[in-house]
Scaffold this motif. Structure first.
Motif, mmCIF file in Angstrom:
data_model
loop_
_atom_site.group_PDB
_atom_site.id
_atom_site.type_symbol
_atom_site.label_atom_id
_atom_site.label_comp_id
_atom_site.label_asym_id
_atom_site.label_seq_id
_atom_site.Cartn_x
_atom_site.Cartn_y
_atom_site.Cartn_z
ATOM 1 N N LYS A 1 29.637 43.574 49.005
ATOM 2 C CA LYS A 1 29.895 42.337 48.277
ATOM 3 C C LYS A 1 31.260 42.462 47.606
ATOM 4 C CE LYS A 1 26.220 42.621 45.664
ATOM 5 N NZ LYS A 1 25.078 42.360 44.757
ATOM 6 N N TYR A 2 31.906 41.316 47.434
ATOM 7 C CA TYR A 2 33.262 41.300 46.892
ATOM 8 C C TYR A 2 33.345 40.301 45.750
ATOM 9 C CZ TYR A 2 33.688 43.330 51.492
ATOM 10 O OH TYR A 2 33.489 44.099 52.611
ATOM 11 N N TYR A 3 34.074 40.673 44.709
ATOM 12 C CA TYR A 3 34.222 39.815 43.532
ATOM 13 C C TYR A 3 35.642 39.857 42.989
ATOM 14 C CZ TYR A 3 29.135 39.867 43.181
ATOM 15 O OH TYR A 3 27.793 39.734 43.439
ATOM 16 N N LEU A 4 36.082 38.715 42.547
ATOM 17 C CA LEU A 4 37.239 38.639 41.682
ATOM 18 C C LEU A 4 36.660 38.536 40.279
ATOM 19 C CD1 LEU A 4 40.453 36.608 41.907
ATOM 20 C CD2 LEU A 4 39.119 36.590 39.816
ATOM 21 N N ILE B 1 27.191 43.252 40.004
ATOM 22 C CA ILE B 1 28.533 43.311 39.427
ATOM 23 C C ILE B 1 28.480 43.510 37.916
ATOM 24 C CG2 ILE B 1 28.791 40.795 39.246
ATOM 25 C CD1 ILE B 1 31.546 43.394 40.088
ATOM 26 N N THR B 2 27.496 42.919 37.244
ATOM 27 C CA THR B 2 27.432 43.069 35.786
ATOM 28 C C THR B 2 27.107 44.499 35.359
ATOM 29 O OG1 THR B 2 25.136 42.346 35.694
ATOM 30 C CG2 THR B 2 26.831 40.654 35.376
ATOM 31 N N TYR C 1 33.751 39.015 30.812
ATOM 32 C CA TYR C 1 34.154 38.840 32.206
ATOM 33 C C TYR C 1 33.552 37.575 32.794
ATOM 34 C CZ TYR C 1 36.264 43.429 33.005
ATOM 35 O OH TYR C 1 37.096 44.518 32.998
ATOM 36 N N GLU C 2 34.327 36.940 33.659
ATOM 37 C CA GLU C 2 33.828 35.908 34.564
ATOM 38 C C GLU C 2 33.839 36.543 35.952
ATOM 39 O OE1 GLU C 2 36.532 32.623 34.115
ATOM 40 O OE2 GLU C 2 35.767 32.121 32.131
ATOM 41 N N HIS C 3 32.797 36.295 36.731
ATOM 42 C CA HIS C 3 32.651 36.890 38.066
ATOM 43 C C HIS C 3 32.714 35.795 39.117
ATOM 44 C CE1 HIS C 3 30.174 39.408 35.255
ATOM 45 N NE2 HIS C 3 31.044 40.300 35.692
ATOM 46 N N TYR C 4 33.557 35.984 40.115
ATOM 47 C CA TYR C 4 33.704 35.012 41.205
ATOM 48 C C TYR C 4 33.443 35.714 42.526
ATOM 49 C CZ TYR C 4 36.033 32.394 37.527
ATOM 50 O OH TYR C 4 36.312 31.753 36.346
#
Length: 98
Positions: free
Chosen positions: A2-5, A69-70, A86-89
């Motif tokens: 999985k990938y996140y900005l 991610i969190t 943080y904001e996760h996209y």
């Protein structure tokens, strides 16, 4: 995978120029934390963004499907000390240099 900005949103627009002594310490720990994840290939890249409305940080994560991610961003020393969030996209994919 999985990938996140992930966007680190500081507590105030002028944060980068008005950090307290404690905030400066935590930001140093923040950099060490992110560099450690970079060395472990969890983060592909990270760095500060200068914006006329206030700076923020960006990091690109590549994590295993079963990871959350969190579980990473909540361990960031700056977040653990209650400074910003943080904001996760979600990203559909992430191409990078080997």
């Amino acid at each position: 995978m999985k990938y996140y900005l992930c966007k680190f949103v500081p507590p105030r627009a002028d944060f980068l120029t008005t950090m307290s002594a404690d905030e400066l310490t935590w930001m140093g720990q923040h950099g060490v934390f992110l560099n450690d994840l970079l060395a472990k290939n969890v983060i592909v890249a990270h760095g500060p963004v200068i914006d006329e409305n206030g700076g923020y940080g960006v990091s690109l994560y590549q994590i295993a499907d079963q990871e959350d991610i969190t579980s990473f961003t909540s361990q960031d020393p700056i977040v653990k000390n209650g400074v910003g969030h943080y904001e996760h996209y979600v990203m559909l994919h992430l191409a990078s240099r080997p």
